[in-house]
Design a protein around this motif. Structure first.
Motif, PDB file in Angstrom:
ATOM      1  N   TYR A  75       0.718  -1.417   0.138  1.00  0.00           N
ATOM      2  CA  TYR A  75      -0.037  -0.348  -0.270  1.00  0.00           C
ATOM      3  C   TYR A  75       0.979   1.351  -0.218  1.00  0.00           C
ATOM      4  O   TYR A  75       1.655   1.558   0.674  1.00  0.00           O
ATOM      5  N   HIS A  76       0.876   2.229  -0.683  1.00  0.00           N
ATOM      6  CA  HIS A  76       1.558   3.128  -1.220  1.00  0.00           C
ATOM      7  C   HIS A  76      -0.132   4.525  -0.313  1.00  0.00           C
ATOM      8  O   HIS A  76      -0.675   4.899  -1.332  1.00  0.00           O
ATOM      9  N   LEU A  77       0.828   5.045   0.526  1.00  0.00           N
ATOM     10  CA  LEU A  77      -0.114   5.883   1.074  1.00  0.00           C
ATOM     11  C   LEU A  77       0.436   7.522   0.995  1.00  0.00           C
ATOM     12  O   LEU A  77       1.930   7.181   1.898  1.00  0.00           O
ATOM     13  N   LYS A  78      -0.454   8.754   1.159  1.00  0.00           N
ATOM     14  CA  LYS A  78       0.240   9.934   0.715  1.00  0.00           C
ATOM     15  C   LYS A  78      -0.194  10.320   2.276  1.00  0.00           C
ATOM     16  O   LYS A  78      -1.544  10.569   2.773  1.00  0.00           O
ATOM     17  N   ALA A  79       0.796  10.892   3.515  1.00  0.00           N
ATOM     18  CA  ALA A  79      -0.177  10.828   4.859  1.00  0.00           C
ATOM     19  C   ALA A  79       1.854  11.596   5.313  1.00  0.00           C
ATOM     20  O   ALA A  79       2.214  11.175   4.945  1.00  0.00           O
TER      21      ALA A  79
END
Length: 65
Positions: A21-25
């Motif tokens: 999972y590639h999460l922008k956070a």
């Protein structure tokens, strides 16, 4: 996502699935992301449906917003 397939009795069988999972956070959300990732397996219907027949692993990567 990456899958590994093997042959059993001349039939291709999915044996393993690995999802990233590639999460922008923001970095400040890391603790929340870790907690949710740990809970994921219990509440994901796809995981729960397939886990008995296919080895499923997941990881996450936090990317800057």
């Amino acid at each position: 996502m990456r899958g590994e397939i093997e042959t059993e009795e001349k039939v291709l069988i999915i044996k393993r699935i690995h999802t990233t999972y590639h999460l922008k956070a923001p970095e400040s959300a890391r603790e929340t992301v870790e907690r949710v990732h740990e809970m994921h397996r219990r509440f994901c219907p796809v995981y729960r449906s397939l886990e008995k027949g296919i080895e499923i692993t997941t990881e996450y990567r936090i990317e800057p917003e």
